[in-house]
Design an enzyme around this catalytic site. Structure first.
Site, PDB file in Angstrom:
ATOM      1  CG  ASP A  88      -2.324   0.328   0.946  1.00 18.94           C
ATOM      2  OD1 ASP A  88      -2.535   1.403   0.338  1.00 18.94           O
ATOM      3  OD2 ASP A  88      -3.215  -0.449   1.292  1.00 18.94           O
TER       4      ASP A  88
ATOM      5  CG  ASP B 286      -4.970   5.571   0.900  1.00 18.36           C
ATOM      6  OD1 ASP B 286      -5.898   4.762   0.989  1.00 18.36           O
ATOM      7  OD2 ASP B 286      -4.908   6.628   1.555  1.00 18.36           O
TER       8      ASP B 286
ATOM      9  CD  GLU C  41      -8.858   4.396  -1.750  1.00 18.33           C
ATOM     10  OE1 GLU C  41      -9.814   4.024  -1.060  1.00 18.33           O
ATOM     11  OE2 GLU C  41      -7.852   4.949  -1.267  1.00 18.33           O
TER      12      GLU C  41
ATOM     13  CG  HIS D  30      -8.932  -1.618   3.736  1.00 17.59           C
ATOM     14  ND1 HIS D  30      -8.736  -1.635   2.375  1.00 17.59           N
ATOM     15  CD2 HIS D  30      -8.595  -0.373   4.142  1.00 17.59           C
ATOM     16  CE1 HIS D  30      -8.293  -0.458   1.979  1.00 17.59           C
ATOM     17  NE2 HIS D  30      -8.212   0.329   3.027  1.00 17.59           N
ATOM     18  CG  ASP D  31     -11.406   1.832   3.245  1.00 15.59           C
ATOM     19  OD1 ASP D  31     -11.151   1.805   4.468  1.00 15.59           O
ATOM     20  OD2 ASP D  31     -10.678   2.406   2.417  1.00 15.59           O
TER      21      ASP D  31
END
Length: 555
Positions: free
Chosen positions: A98, A200, A255, A328-329
Protein backbone atom coordinates in the site's frame (compact mmCIF):
# COMPACT_ATOMS: atom_id res chain seq x y z
CA UNK A 1 -5.59 -6.79 -26.75
CA UNK A 2 -2.04 -6.91 -25.44
CA UNK A 3 -1.47 -9.62 -22.86
CA UNK A 4 0.06 -8.85 -19.46
CA UNK A 5 0.64 -10.93 -16.34
CA UNK A 6 -1.28 -8.50 -14.13
CA UNK A 7 -4.38 -8.84 -16.32
CA UNK A 8 -4.34 -12.60 -15.74
CA UNK A 9 -3.61 -12.40 -12.01
CA UNK A 10 -5.93 -12.73 -9.03
CA UNK A 11 -5.08 -10.49 -6.06
CA UNK A 12 -5.75 -11.30 -2.40
CA UNK A 13 -5.91 -8.41 0.05
CA UNK A 14 -4.49 -8.84 3.54
CA UNK A 15 -5.44 -6.41 6.30
CA UNK A 16 -2.49 -7.34 8.53
CA UNK A 17 -3.95 -6.25 11.88
CA UNK A 18 -6.71 -8.82 11.48
CA UNK A 19 -5.14 -11.63 9.46
CA UNK A 20 -3.09 -13.80 11.85
CA UNK A 21 -1.40 -13.09 15.18
CA UNK A 22 1.81 -15.07 15.80
CA UNK A 23 2.82 -13.75 19.24
CA UNK A 24 -0.38 -13.55 21.28
CA UNK A 25 -0.65 -9.77 21.60
CA UNK A 26 -4.05 -9.74 19.90
CA UNK A 27 -2.79 -7.99 16.75
CA UNK A 28 -2.05 -9.69 13.45
CA UNK A 29 1.56 -9.49 12.27
CA UNK A 30 4.03 -10.31 9.51
CA UNK A 31 5.06 -13.67 10.96
CA UNK A 32 1.38 -14.55 11.14
CA UNK A 33 1.08 -13.86 7.41
CA UNK A 34 4.16 -15.98 6.70
CA UNK A 35 2.60 -18.87 8.63
CA UNK A 36 -0.44 -18.83 6.32
CA UNK A 37 1.28 -18.55 2.93
CA UNK A 38 0.65 -22.20 2.08
CA UNK A 39 -3.07 -21.58 2.57
CA UNK A 40 -2.97 -18.70 0.05
CA UNK A 41 -0.93 -20.81 -2.37
CA UNK A 42 -3.55 -23.56 -2.12
CA UNK A 43 -6.28 -21.03 -2.91
CA UNK A 44 -4.34 -20.26 -6.09
CA UNK A 45 -3.89 -16.51 -5.84
CA UNK A 46 -1.06 -14.78 -7.69
CA UNK A 47 -0.59 -11.52 -5.79
CA UNK A 48 -0.91 -10.45 -2.16
CA UNK A 49 -1.88 -6.83 -1.57
CA UNK A 50 -0.73 -5.92 1.93
CA UNK A 51 -2.45 -2.99 3.64
CA UNK A 52 0.02 -0.64 5.38
CA UNK A 53 2.61 -2.14 7.72
CA UNK A 54 4.80 0.98 7.97
CA UNK A 55 5.64 2.73 11.23
CA UNK A 56 2.51 4.59 12.33
CA UNK A 57 0.85 6.03 15.45
CA UNK A 58 -2.24 4.15 14.22
CA UNK A 59 -4.76 6.97 14.26
CA UNK A 60 -6.28 5.50 11.07
CA UNK A 61 -5.08 1.91 11.40
CA UNK A 62 -1.76 2.41 9.62
CA UNK A 63 -2.89 4.84 6.93
CA UNK A 64 -1.14 7.59 8.92
CA UNK A 65 2.53 6.85 8.27
CA UNK A 66 5.35 8.30 10.37
CA UNK A 67 8.20 6.42 8.62
CA UNK A 68 7.84 4.94 5.14
CA UNK A 69 10.95 2.80 5.46
CA UNK A 70 10.30 1.17 8.83
CA UNK A 71 7.87 -1.53 9.99
CA UNK A 72 5.28 -0.86 12.70
CA UNK A 73 6.50 -2.56 15.86
CA UNK A 74 3.16 -4.30 16.39
CA UNK A 75 3.63 -6.06 13.04
CA UNK A 76 7.23 -7.13 13.61
CA UNK A 77 10.61 -6.11 12.19
CA UNK A 78 12.14 -5.48 8.78
CA UNK A 79 13.76 -8.92 9.14
CA UNK A 80 10.26 -10.39 9.51
CA UNK A 81 9.23 -8.52 6.37
CA UNK A 82 12.22 -9.90 4.44
CA UNK A 83 11.35 -13.42 5.58
CA UNK A 84 7.71 -12.94 4.53
CA UNK A 85 8.49 -11.65 1.02
CA UNK A 86 11.04 -14.42 0.54
CA UNK A 87 8.29 -16.92 1.40
CA UNK A 88 5.86 -15.23 -0.97
CA UNK A 89 8.31 -15.30 -3.87
CA UNK A 90 9.36 -18.88 -3.11
CA UNK A 91 5.73 -19.92 -3.67
CA UNK A 92 5.51 -18.12 -6.99
CA UNK A 93 3.37 -15.29 -5.64
CA UNK A 94 4.02 -11.54 -5.69
CA UNK A 95 3.63 -8.73 -3.16
CA UNK A 96 1.89 -5.37 -3.61
CA UNK A 97 2.44 -2.73 -0.94
CA UNK A 98 0.00 0.00 0.00
CA UNK A 99 1.36 3.42 -0.98
CA UNK A 100 -0.11 6.23 1.14
CA UNK A 101 1.34 9.49 -0.16
CA UNK A 102 -1.57 11.93 -0.27
CA UNK A 103 -0.78 12.50 3.39
CA UNK A 104 1.57 11.42 6.17
CA UNK A 105 1.15 11.18 9.93
CA UNK A 106 1.53 14.39 11.90
CA UNK A 107 4.30 12.47 13.69
CA UNK A 108 6.35 12.05 10.49
CA UNK A 109 9.74 13.79 10.71
CA UNK A 110 8.82 16.04 7.76
CA UNK A 111 5.73 17.36 9.53
CA UNK A 112 7.45 17.75 12.89
CA UNK A 113 9.90 20.05 11.12
CA UNK A 114 7.22 21.72 9.01
CA UNK A 115 5.20 22.95 11.98
CA UNK A 116 8.20 24.44 13.81
CA UNK A 117 8.28 27.74 11.93
CA UNK A 118 7.07 29.46 8.76
CA UNK A 119 10.58 29.50 7.28
CA UNK A 120 11.49 25.88 8.10
CA UNK A 121 12.91 24.06 5.03
CA UNK A 122 10.10 21.49 5.37
CA UNK A 123 7.30 24.04 5.67
CA UNK A 124 6.36 23.69 2.01
CA UNK A 125 6.16 19.88 2.27
CA UNK A 126 2.60 20.43 3.52
CA UNK A 127 -0.29 22.78 2.76
CA UNK A 128 -0.38 25.71 5.21
CA UNK A 129 -2.71 28.70 4.98
CA UNK A 130 -3.71 31.74 7.03
CA UNK A 131 -7.21 31.68 8.51
CA UNK A 132 -10.01 33.99 7.39
CA UNK A 133 -11.56 36.12 10.13
CA UNK A 134 -10.61 33.56 12.75
CA UNK A 135 -12.07 30.73 10.67
CA UNK A 136 -10.59 27.99 8.47
CA UNK A 137 -9.11 29.08 5.10
CA UNK A 138 -12.03 27.58 3.15
CA UNK A 139 -15.14 25.42 3.59
CA UNK A 140 -13.61 22.05 2.71
CA UNK A 141 -14.76 19.15 4.83
CA UNK A 142 -12.77 16.14 6.00
CA UNK A 143 -13.81 12.71 4.77
CA UNK A 144 -13.79 11.76 8.46
CA UNK A 145 -16.24 14.52 9.49
CA UNK A 146 -15.66 18.15 10.46
CA UNK A 147 -13.39 20.70 8.80
CA UNK A 148 -10.44 19.69 6.61
CA UNK A 149 -8.36 22.36 8.33
CA UNK A 150 -6.57 22.19 11.70
CA UNK A 151 -5.31 25.30 13.47
CA UNK A 152 -1.73 25.01 14.73
CA UNK A 153 -0.82 27.30 17.64
CA UNK A 154 2.95 27.32 17.01
CA UNK A 155 2.68 29.51 13.90
CA UNK A 156 -0.99 30.55 14.14
CA UNK A 157 -1.79 28.97 10.78
CA UNK A 158 -3.93 26.10 9.48
CA UNK A 159 -2.80 22.92 7.76
CA UNK A 160 -4.94 20.86 5.36
CA UNK A 161 -6.01 17.32 6.25
CA UNK A 162 -8.59 15.70 3.97
CA UNK A 163 -8.80 12.83 6.46
CA UNK A 164 -7.96 12.80 10.20
CA UNK A 165 -6.30 15.86 11.73
CA UNK A 166 -3.36 13.52 12.36
CA UNK A 167 -3.05 13.00 8.57
CA UNK A 168 -1.76 16.28 7.09
CA UNK A 169 -1.83 16.42 3.29
CA UNK A 170 1.49 16.51 1.45
CA UNK A 171 2.10 19.37 -0.97
CA UNK A 172 2.69 17.62 -4.29
CA UNK A 173 3.27 20.99 -5.96
CA UNK A 174 6.68 20.96 -4.24
CA UNK A 175 9.14 19.00 -6.45
CA UNK A 176 11.15 18.05 -3.33
CA UNK A 177 8.11 16.16 -2.00
CA UNK A 178 7.80 14.24 -5.25
CA UNK A 179 11.50 13.36 -5.25
CA UNK A 180 11.26 12.11 -1.66
CA UNK A 181 8.26 9.93 -2.54
CA UNK A 182 9.86 8.54 -5.70
CA UNK A 183 13.10 7.78 -3.85
CA UNK A 184 11.15 5.86 -1.20
CA UNK A 185 9.23 3.90 -3.85
CA UNK A 186 12.45 2.97 -5.66
CA UNK A 187 13.87 1.72 -2.36
CA UNK A 188 10.96 -0.66 -1.83
CA UNK A 189 11.23 -1.96 -5.40
CA UNK A 190 15.01 -2.20 -5.78
CA UNK A 191 16.10 -2.98 -2.22
CA UNK A 192 13.12 -4.95 -0.94
CA UNK A 193 11.93 -6.57 -4.16
CA UNK A 194 8.23 -5.74 -3.93
CA UNK A 195 6.10 -6.25 -7.04
CA UNK A 196 3.73 -3.31 -7.11
CA UNK A 197 1.74 -0.60 -5.35
CA UNK A 198 -1.89 -0.04 -4.44
CA UNK A 199 -2.02 3.75 -4.20
CA UNK A 200 -4.28 5.17 -1.52
CA UNK A 201 -6.57 8.03 -2.71
CA UNK A 202 -4.00 8.82 -5.39
CA UNK A 203 -6.42 11.01 -7.37
CA UNK A 204 -6.49 13.54 -4.50
CA UNK A 205 -2.81 14.57 -4.69
CA UNK A 206 -3.44 17.59 -6.95
CA UNK A 207 -5.63 20.31 -5.45
CA UNK A 208 -7.32 23.19 -7.30
CA UNK A 209 -5.01 26.25 -7.42
CA UNK A 210 -5.94 28.82 -4.81
CA UNK A 211 -7.90 26.23 -2.79
CA UNK A 212 -11.29 27.87 -3.50
CA UNK A 213 -14.42 27.22 -1.45
CA UNK A 214 -16.48 24.24 -2.56
CA UNK A 215 -19.90 24.74 -4.18
CA UNK A 216 -21.73 23.05 -1.29
CA UNK A 217 -21.45 22.82 2.48
CA UNK A 218 -18.41 20.75 3.50
CA UNK A 219 -20.37 17.85 5.00
CA UNK A 220 -22.14 17.31 1.68
CA UNK A 221 -19.14 17.97 -0.53
CA UNK A 222 -16.30 16.25 1.32
CA UNK A 223 -13.70 17.79 -0.94
CA UNK A 224 -14.29 15.91 -4.22
CA UNK A 225 -14.84 18.97 -6.41
CA UNK A 226 -11.63 20.67 -5.35
CA UNK A 227 -9.38 17.72 -4.53
CA UNK A 228 -10.23 14.83 -6.83
CA UNK A 229 -8.64 14.56 -10.30
CA UNK A 230 -6.91 17.92 -9.93
CA UNK A 231 -5.20 19.81 -12.76
CA UNK A 232 -1.72 18.31 -12.28
CA UNK A 233 -2.56 14.78 -11.14
CA UNK A 234 -1.74 13.16 -14.50
CA UNK A 235 1.47 15.12 -14.79
CA UNK A 236 2.51 13.86 -11.33
CA UNK A 237 1.64 10.24 -12.16
CA UNK A 238 3.47 10.34 -15.49
CA UNK A 239 6.51 11.61 -13.62
CA UNK A 240 6.09 8.78 -11.09
CA UNK A 241 5.86 6.27 -13.92
CA UNK A 242 8.97 7.63 -15.59
CA UNK A 243 11.08 7.79 -12.42
CA UNK A 244 9.85 4.63 -10.68
CA UNK A 245 7.16 2.42 -12.17
CA UNK A 246 8.61 1.94 -15.66
CA UNK A 247 11.87 0.60 -14.20
CA UNK A 248 10.28 -2.56 -12.80
CA UNK A 249 7.73 -5.23 -13.73
CA UNK A 250 5.01 -3.98 -11.38
CA UNK A 251 1.27 -4.17 -10.88
CA UNK A 252 -0.18 -0.77 -9.99
CA UNK A 253 -3.71 0.16 -8.96
CA UNK A 254 -4.83 3.61 -7.91
CA UNK A 255 -7.66 4.12 -5.44
CA UNK A 256 -9.65 6.93 -7.06
CA UNK A 257 -12.81 8.00 -5.20
CA UNK A 258 -15.19 9.92 -7.44
CA UNK A 259 -13.40 8.88 -10.64
CA UNK A 260 -15.40 8.77 -13.88
CA UNK A 261 -14.96 6.35 -16.77
CA UNK A 262 -13.35 9.11 -18.83
CA UNK A 263 -10.91 9.95 -16.03
CA UNK A 264 -10.13 6.27 -15.55
CA UNK A 265 -9.08 6.06 -19.19
CA UNK A 266 -6.46 8.69 -18.41
CA UNK A 267 -5.20 7.03 -15.22
CA UNK A 268 -5.17 3.49 -16.57
CA UNK A 269 -5.20 3.92 -20.35
CA UNK A 270 -3.01 1.42 -22.16
CA UNK A 271 -1.11 4.25 -23.84
CA UNK A 272 -1.07 6.77 -20.97
CA UNK A 273 1.99 5.52 -19.07
CA UNK A 274 0.47 6.08 -15.63
CA UNK A 275 -1.15 3.13 -13.79
CA UNK A 276 -2.36 -0.38 -14.71
CA UNK A 277 -5.86 0.13 -13.28
CA UNK A 278 -7.92 2.13 -10.77
CA UNK A 279 -10.38 1.29 -8.05
CA UNK A 280 -13.63 3.07 -8.87
CA UNK A 281 -16.41 3.43 -6.29
CA UNK A 282 -19.54 3.89 -8.33
CA UNK A 283 -20.96 0.41 -7.67
CA UNK A 284 -20.33 0.63 -3.91
CA UNK A 285 -22.10 4.00 -3.74
CA UNK A 286 -25.43 2.69 -5.01
CA UNK A 287 -26.78 2.00 -1.53
CA UNK A 288 -26.06 5.50 -0.20
CA UNK A 289 -28.71 7.94 0.95
CA UNK A 290 -29.26 11.39 2.39
CA UNK A 291 -26.49 10.90 4.95
CA UNK A 292 -24.01 9.15 2.71
CA UNK A 293 -23.49 5.49 3.45
CA UNK A 294 -25.35 5.61 6.78
CA UNK A 295 -28.56 3.95 5.64
CA UNK A 296 -30.12 0.50 5.37
CA UNK A 297 -30.77 0.84 1.65
CA UNK A 298 -29.85 -2.20 -0.45
CA UNK A 299 -28.08 -2.09 -3.82
CA UNK A 300 -30.73 -2.25 -6.60
CA UNK A 301 -29.75 -4.97 -9.09
CA UNK A 302 -30.76 -3.04 -12.22
CA UNK A 303 -28.59 -0.10 -11.12
CA UNK A 304 -25.74 -2.44 -10.19
CA UNK A 305 -25.85 -4.05 -13.64
CA UNK A 306 -25.95 -0.66 -15.32
CA UNK A 307 -22.87 0.61 -13.47
CA UNK A 308 -20.83 -2.58 -13.78
CA UNK A 309 -21.69 -2.85 -17.49
CA UNK A 310 -20.74 0.76 -18.14
CA UNK A 311 -17.24 0.14 -16.76
CA UNK A 312 -16.95 -3.18 -18.58
CA UNK A 313 -17.89 -1.85 -22.01
CA UNK A 314 -16.43 1.66 -21.93
CA UNK A 315 -12.97 0.60 -20.74
CA UNK A 316 -12.80 -2.41 -23.09
CA UNK A 317 -9.73 -2.10 -25.29
CA UNK A 318 -8.72 1.23 -23.76
CA UNK A 319 -8.01 0.64 -20.07
CA UNK A 320 -8.20 -2.13 -17.50
CA UNK A 321 -10.80 -2.80 -14.79
CA UNK A 322 -10.22 -3.82 -11.20
CA UNK A 323 -12.97 -6.12 -9.93
CA UNK A 324 -14.03 -6.06 -6.30
CA UNK A 325 -17.06 -6.21 -4.05
CA UNK A 326 -15.30 -5.98 -0.70
CA UNK A 327 -12.14 -4.57 0.86
CA UNK A 328 -10.92 -3.11 4.17
CA UNK A 329 -13.11 -0.01 3.69
CA UNK A 330 -16.31 -1.82 2.69
CA UNK A 331 -18.73 -4.06 4.59
CA UNK A 332 -18.66 -7.79 3.87
CA UNK A 333 -19.79 -8.41 0.30
CA UNK A 334 -22.04 -11.38 1.12
CA UNK A 335 -23.97 -9.27 3.66
CA UNK A 336 -24.18 -6.24 1.41
CA UNK A 337 -24.89 -7.63 -2.05
CA UNK A 338 -26.31 -11.02 -1.16
CA UNK A 339 -27.80 -13.10 1.64
CA UNK A 340 -25.72 -14.09 4.67
CA UNK A 341 -28.44 -16.27 6.25
CA UNK A 342 -27.34 -19.81 7.19
CA UNK A 343 -29.68 -21.22 4.52
CA UNK A 344 -28.24 -19.30 1.57
CA UNK A 345 -24.84 -17.94 2.60
CA UNK A 346 -22.75 -20.53 0.75
CA UNK A 347 -24.62 -20.62 -2.57
CA UNK A 348 -24.91 -16.82 -2.52
CA UNK A 349 -21.19 -16.32 -1.88
CA UNK A 350 -20.42 -18.61 -4.82
CA UNK A 351 -22.88 -16.72 -7.03
CA UNK A 352 -21.34 -13.34 -6.22
CA UNK A 353 -17.84 -14.71 -6.87
CA UNK A 354 -18.97 -16.12 -10.23
CA UNK A 355 -20.57 -12.85 -11.29
CA UNK A 356 -17.44 -10.87 -10.45
CA UNK A 357 -14.64 -13.21 -11.57
CA UNK A 358 -16.19 -13.82 -14.97
CA UNK A 359 -15.95 -10.11 -15.86
CA UNK A 360 -13.08 -8.40 -17.68
CA UNK A 361 -10.52 -7.08 -15.21
CA UNK A 362 -8.25 -8.17 -12.37
CA UNK A 363 -10.27 -9.74 -9.51
CA UNK A 364 -9.50 -8.83 -5.89
CA UNK A 365 -10.38 -11.26 -3.09
CA UNK A 366 -10.61 -9.75 0.38
CA UNK A 367 -9.44 -11.89 3.32
CA UNK A 368 -12.19 -14.19 4.57
CA UNK A 369 -14.32 -13.64 1.46
CA UNK A 370 -13.08 -16.98 0.13
CA UNK A 371 -14.99 -18.85 2.85
CA UNK A 372 -17.90 -16.48 3.30
CA UNK A 373 -17.21 -14.23 6.29
CA UNK A 374 -20.13 -11.93 7.10
CA UNK A 375 -20.89 -8.58 8.72
CA UNK A 376 -20.59 -8.36 12.50
CA UNK A 377 -23.38 -7.73 15.02
CA UNK A 378 -21.81 -4.99 17.15
CA UNK A 379 -23.80 -4.64 20.38
CA UNK A 380 -22.50 -1.23 21.42
CA UNK A 381 -20.48 1.66 19.98
CA UNK A 382 -17.72 0.79 22.47
CA UNK A 383 -16.99 -2.32 20.35
CA UNK A 384 -16.34 -0.20 17.25
CA UNK A 385 -12.73 0.73 16.41
CA UNK A 386 -13.05 2.59 13.09
CA UNK A 387 -12.45 6.35 13.35
CA UNK A 388 -14.87 7.09 10.50
CA UNK A 389 -17.74 5.17 12.16
CA UNK A 390 -17.07 6.60 15.63
CA UNK A 391 -16.95 10.19 14.34
CA UNK A 392 -20.11 9.74 12.28
CA UNK A 393 -21.96 8.13 15.21
CA UNK A 394 -21.17 11.10 17.41
CA UNK A 395 -21.77 13.75 14.76
CA UNK A 396 -25.04 12.35 13.40
CA UNK A 397 -26.59 11.57 16.78
CA UNK A 398 -25.52 14.85 18.42
CA UNK A 399 -26.98 16.80 15.50
CA UNK A 400 -30.24 14.88 15.86
CA UNK A 401 -30.03 13.63 12.26
CA UNK A 402 -29.98 9.90 13.07
CA UNK A 403 -30.77 8.27 16.41
CA UNK A 404 -28.02 6.36 18.22
CA UNK A 405 -29.93 3.13 17.77
CA UNK A 406 -30.20 3.63 14.01
CA UNK A 407 -26.57 4.76 13.71
CA UNK A 408 -25.37 1.58 15.43
CA UNK A 409 -27.60 -0.44 13.11
CA UNK A 410 -26.17 1.37 10.08
CA UNK A 411 -22.61 0.80 11.34
CA UNK A 412 -23.41 -2.93 11.58
CA UNK A 413 -24.52 -2.75 7.93
CA UNK A 414 -22.00 -0.36 6.37
CA UNK A 415 -19.15 0.33 8.83
CA UNK A 416 -15.57 -0.46 7.88
CA UNK A 417 -15.05 -2.64 10.97
CA UNK A 418 -17.21 -5.34 9.36
CA UNK A 419 -14.21 -6.16 7.17
CA UNK A 420 -11.67 -5.72 9.96
CA UNK A 421 -12.68 -8.31 12.52
CA UNK A 422 -10.20 -11.20 12.78
CA UNK A 423 -10.01 -13.83 10.07
CA UNK A 424 -11.84 -16.90 11.31
CA UNK A 425 -9.30 -19.69 10.93
CA UNK A 426 -11.00 -22.40 12.98
CA UNK A 427 -13.57 -22.98 15.73
CA UNK A 428 -11.14 -22.67 18.64
CA UNK A 429 -11.11 -19.65 20.98
CA UNK A 430 -10.83 -16.32 19.14
CA UNK A 431 -11.32 -18.23 15.87
CA UNK A 432 -7.67 -19.33 15.94
CA UNK A 433 -6.57 -15.75 15.22
CA UNK A 434 -4.76 -15.15 18.51
CA UNK A 435 -3.98 -16.73 21.87
CA UNK A 436 -4.38 -13.28 23.45
CA UNK A 437 -7.17 -10.71 23.52
CA UNK A 438 -8.06 -9.60 19.98
CA UNK A 439 -7.80 -5.87 19.24
CA UNK A 440 -11.39 -5.97 17.92
CA UNK A 441 -14.19 -8.42 18.62
CA UNK A 442 -14.34 -11.71 16.75
CA UNK A 443 -17.53 -12.35 14.81
CA UNK A 444 -19.54 -14.74 17.03
CA UNK A 445 -20.39 -16.95 14.02
CA UNK A 446 -16.78 -18.25 13.84
CA UNK A 447 -17.83 -21.65 15.19
CA UNK A 448 -19.78 -22.27 11.97
CA UNK A 449 -17.87 -20.07 9.51
CA UNK A 450 -14.10 -20.63 9.40
CA UNK A 451 -11.28 -21.64 7.06
CA UNK A 452 -10.72 -25.05 8.67
CA UNK A 453 -14.35 -26.08 8.10
CA UNK A 454 -14.14 -24.81 4.51
CA UNK A 455 -10.97 -26.80 3.81
CA UNK A 456 -12.63 -29.97 5.13
CA UNK A 457 -15.68 -29.63 2.86
CA UNK A 458 -15.01 -30.37 -0.80
CA UNK A 459 -18.14 -28.36 -1.77
CA UNK A 460 -17.16 -25.27 0.23
CA UNK A 461 -16.88 -21.67 -0.92
CA UNK A 462 -13.07 -22.00 -0.66
CA UNK A 463 -12.84 -24.73 -3.29
CA UNK A 464 -15.29 -22.87 -5.51
CA UNK A 465 -12.99 -19.83 -5.42
CA UNK A 466 -10.05 -22.15 -6.09
CA UNK A 467 -11.82 -23.45 -9.21
CA UNK A 468 -12.73 -19.93 -10.41
CA UNK A 469 -9.11 -18.81 -9.99
CA UNK A 470 -7.81 -21.91 -11.81
CA UNK A 471 -10.23 -21.31 -14.69
CA UNK A 472 -8.65 -17.91 -15.36
CA UNK A 473 -5.39 -19.71 -16.15
CA UNK A 474 -7.17 -22.08 -18.55
CA UNK A 475 -9.68 -19.83 -20.29
CA UNK A 476 -8.31 -16.74 -22.10
CA UNK A 477 -11.89 -15.62 -22.76
CA UNK A 478 -12.32 -15.04 -19.00
CA UNK A 479 -9.45 -12.57 -19.06
CA UNK A 480 -9.51 -10.96 -22.48
CA UNK A 481 -13.04 -11.56 -23.77
CA UNK A 482 -15.44 -8.72 -24.62
CA UNK A 483 -18.42 -8.19 -22.32
CA UNK A 484 -22.08 -7.77 -23.34
CA UNK A 485 -25.03 -7.39 -20.95
CA UNK A 486 -28.25 -9.30 -21.60
CA UNK A 487 -31.58 -8.70 -19.84
CA UNK A 488 -30.67 -5.21 -18.54
CA UNK A 489 -34.11 -4.63 -16.96
CA UNK A 490 -34.50 -8.03 -15.28
CA UNK A 491 -34.83 -7.42 -11.55
CA UNK A 492 -33.59 -10.86 -10.44
CA UNK A 493 -31.07 -12.07 -13.01
CA UNK A 494 -27.67 -10.72 -14.01
CA UNK A 495 -26.87 -12.24 -17.42
CA UNK A 496 -23.92 -11.39 -19.66
CA UNK A 497 -21.64 -12.88 -22.28
CA UNK A 498 -17.87 -12.85 -22.80
CA UNK A 499 -16.53 -13.32 -26.31
CA UNK A 500 -13.03 -13.89 -27.67
CA UNK A 501 -12.50 -15.15 -31.22
CA UNK A 502 -14.55 -18.35 -31.47
CA UNK A 503 -14.94 -18.75 -27.70
CA UNK A 504 -18.02 -17.49 -25.91
CA UNK A 505 -19.26 -17.67 -22.32
CA UNK A 506 -22.77 -17.12 -20.99
CA UNK A 507 -22.92 -16.10 -17.33
CA UNK A 508 -26.30 -16.36 -15.56
CA UNK A 509 -26.65 -15.26 -11.92
CA UNK A 510 -29.81 -15.20 -9.82
CA UNK A 511 -29.44 -12.40 -7.25
CA UNK A 512 -32.56 -13.44 -5.28
CA UNK A 513 -33.77 -16.37 -3.18
CA UNK A 514 -36.82 -16.72 -5.44
CA UNK A 515 -36.59 -19.16 -8.37
CA UNK A 516 -36.33 -17.33 -11.70
CA UNK A 517 -37.05 -18.54 -15.21
CA UNK A 518 -34.69 -17.86 -18.11
CA UNK A 519 -34.65 -18.95 -21.72
CA UNK A 520 -31.11 -19.90 -22.68
CA UNK A 521 -30.17 -18.47 -26.11
CA UNK A 522 -30.27 -21.10 -28.84
CA UNK A 523 -26.58 -20.60 -29.64
CA UNK A 524 -25.75 -22.10 -26.22
CA UNK A 525 -27.80 -25.26 -26.73
CA UNK A 526 -25.66 -28.20 -25.66
CA UNK A 527 -22.94 -25.91 -24.32
CA UNK A 528 -20.51 -27.13 -21.66
CA UNK A 529 -21.22 -26.12 -18.06
CA UNK A 530 -17.92 -24.47 -17.13
CA UNK A 531 -18.83 -23.87 -13.49
CA UNK A 532 -21.96 -23.56 -11.35
CA UNK A 533 -22.97 -23.53 -7.71
CA UNK A 534 -25.67 -26.22 -8.05
CA UNK A 535 -25.36 -29.65 -9.62
CA UNK A 536 -26.75 -29.65 -13.18
CA UNK A 537 -26.10 -32.10 -16.01
CA UNK A 538 -27.17 -29.82 -18.84
CA UNK A 539 -28.63 -26.38 -19.45
CA UNK A 540 -30.79 -25.63 -22.46
CA UNK A 541 -34.17 -24.26 -23.40
CA UNK A 542 -36.14 -22.55 -20.63
CA UNK A 543 -34.63 -23.24 -17.22
CA UNK A 544 -35.62 -22.34 -13.70
CA UNK A 545 -32.73 -20.95 -11.71
CA UNK A 546 -32.63 -21.95 -8.07
CA UNK A 547 -32.12 -19.40 -5.24
CA UNK A 548 -28.84 -17.53 -5.83
CA UNK A 549 -27.88 -19.93 -8.60
CA UNK A 550 -24.95 -19.15 -10.89
CA UNK A 551 -24.21 -20.98 -14.14
CA UNK A 552 -21.47 -20.35 -16.69
CA UNK A 553 -21.84 -21.96 -20.12
CA UNK A 554 -19.05 -22.27 -22.66
CA UNK A 555 -19.72 -22.85 -26.35
Amino acid sequence: MEKAWWKEAVVYQIYPRSFMDSNGDGIGDLNGITSRLDYLKELGIDVIWLSPVYQSPNDDNGYDISDYQAIMQEFGTMEDFDKMIEGIHARGMRLVMDLVVNHTSDEHAWFLESRKSKDNPYRDYYIWREGKDGQAPNNWGSYFSGSAWQHDDATDMYYLHLFSKKQPDLNWENPKVREEVFSMMNWWCAEKGIDGFRMDVINLISKQPGLPDGPKAPKELYGYANCANGPRVHEFLKEMNQKVLSKYELITVGEAPGVTVEEAKRYAGFDEKELNMVFQFEHVGLDGGEYGKWTDKRVPLTEFKKVMSKWQTELDGQAWNSLYLGNHDQPRSISRFGDDSPEYREVCAKMLATCLHMMQGTPYVYQGEEFGMTNVPFDDISEVRDIESINAYREMSEAGLISREDMLRFICLKGRDNARTPVQWDDSENAGFTTGTPWIKVNPNYKQINAKAALEDKNSIFYYYQKLIALRKEEPVMVYGHYALLEPDHESLYVYTRSLDEQKLLVICNFTKEPAGYEVPAEFAGAQILIGNYQRDKVEGTIELKPYEAIVLKK
